[in-house]
Design a protein around this motif. Structure first.
Motif, short mmCIF file in Angstrom:
data_model
loop_
_atom_site.label_atom_id
_atom_site.label_comp_id
_atom_site.label_asym_id
_atom_site.label_seq_id
_atom_site.Cartn_x
_atom_site.Cartn_y
_atom_site.Cartn_z
N LYS A 42 1.00 -1.10 0.11
CA LYS A 42 0.00 0.08 0.01
C LYS A 42 0.83 1.38 -0.02
N LYS A 45 1.99 2.54 -3.57
CA LYS A 45 0.71 3.27 -4.26
C LYS A 45 0.71 4.51 -3.91
N SER A 46 0.89 4.83 -2.46
CA SER A 46 0.85 6.08 -1.92
C SER A 46 1.98 7.20 -2.07
N GLN A 49 1.71 8.18 -5.76
CA GLN A 49 0.71 9.02 -6.01
C GLN A 49 0.84 10.48 -5.24
N SER A 197 1.64 3.41 -12.42
CA SER A 197 2.36 4.46 -11.38
C SER A 197 1.53 5.77 -11.53
N ALA A 200 -3.19 5.77 -8.24
CA ALA A 200 -3.65 4.46 -7.43
C ALA A 200 -5.05 4.00 -7.85
N ALA A 250 -8.03 -3.06 -3.66
CA ALA A 250 -8.33 -1.77 -4.02
C ALA A 250 -9.58 -1.01 -3.65
#
Length: 254
Positions: A42, A45-46, A49, A197, A200, A250
């Protein structure tokens, strides 16, 4: 967004450590903690982003390694992101981190150590104004517009304008379908990881399809048919068993 704000993400598998660091960082009004995560998956992704100014990263995560996580996200982040390894490792690990030009906090840290790191980043941010690459990435993370290079032009698109990406075996490239049903062929060099990329909300639902999950209404249990919100509910898109688990994960994040 004010240029004085220092966006920050904390990645640590110990919730108590996150709470303690969050509390201590509250003493610095310019620090904006945009996210905290306890797992590497996780966190990846963060980080991509939000593109934070500071990443506080635990070296030893549950079933994962913070250094390996950093190596995975490096191609997708701007070069002046400040990484602070947040670790309980001994001085030998600290020496290795120092030699690699990363900052560090040794658990349990002293308040003065944290203050020195924040002040150093303050100075760097003041002396090195935001560059073009960083500005573009921050625009993307704030859902302004994506710069998408197709075979014929550079398109500036909002996340809400992109419906899905489909890989074509015939042309051997990814094709983007917009919500107005326009289709644009991406360059041959574009890989699935490049698309994922961007945001998310882009989730791979099968080998050949990446969907903007904001438009996903449900997934049928037996057939794995993806039911989209109207007016796209007529589209026939099916998830694969291999990717079904990631889709459920997700959805829980949204």
């Amino acid at each position: 967004m004010s240029t004085n704000i220092i966006t920050t993400i904390i990645v640590d598998d110990e919730p108590n450590s996150i709470r303690n660091l969050t509390t201590d960082l509250a003493a610095y009004p310019e620090i904006d903690i945009v996210d905290t995560q306890t797992s590497a998956r996780k966190a990846k992704k963060s980080i991509i982003q939000y593109q934070p100014d500071i990443l506080f990263l635990d070296v030893e995560l549950a079933n994962d390694n913070g250094i390996e996580l950093l190596q995975e996200v490096r191609p997708y982040i701007y070069t002046n992101m400040h990484v602070v390894f947040y670790t309980a490792y001994d001085k030998y690990m600290i020496d290795a981190l120092r030699a690699s030009a990363f900052d560090y906090l040794l658990k349990p840290y002293q308040e003065d150590e944290l203050r020195q790191i924040v002040e150093r980043i303050r100075r760097e941010k003041k002396n090195n104004p935001i560059n073009f690459e960083q500005a573009m990435r921050q625009l993307l993370s704030n859902d302004c517009k994506f710069a998408v290079q197709t075979v014929s032009s550079l398109l500036l698109l909002r996340l809400s304008e992109i419906l899905y990406f489909q890989y074509s075996d015939e042309t051997r490239c990814w094709q983007m379908t917009l919500t107005n049903m326009e289709q644009h062929r991406l360059r041959l060099s574009t890989k699935a990881r490049d698309i994922l990329s961007l945001n998310a909300s882009f989730i791979r639902i099968n080998t050949d399809c990446i969907l903007n999950i904001d438009y996903l209404s449900s997934v049928e249990n037996n057939t794995l048919r993806c039911v989209l919100y109207a007016p796209f509910n007529h589209l026939e898109i099916t998830a694969s068993r291999r990717h079904y688990g990631k889709i459920k994960e997700a959805l829980k994040l949204l």
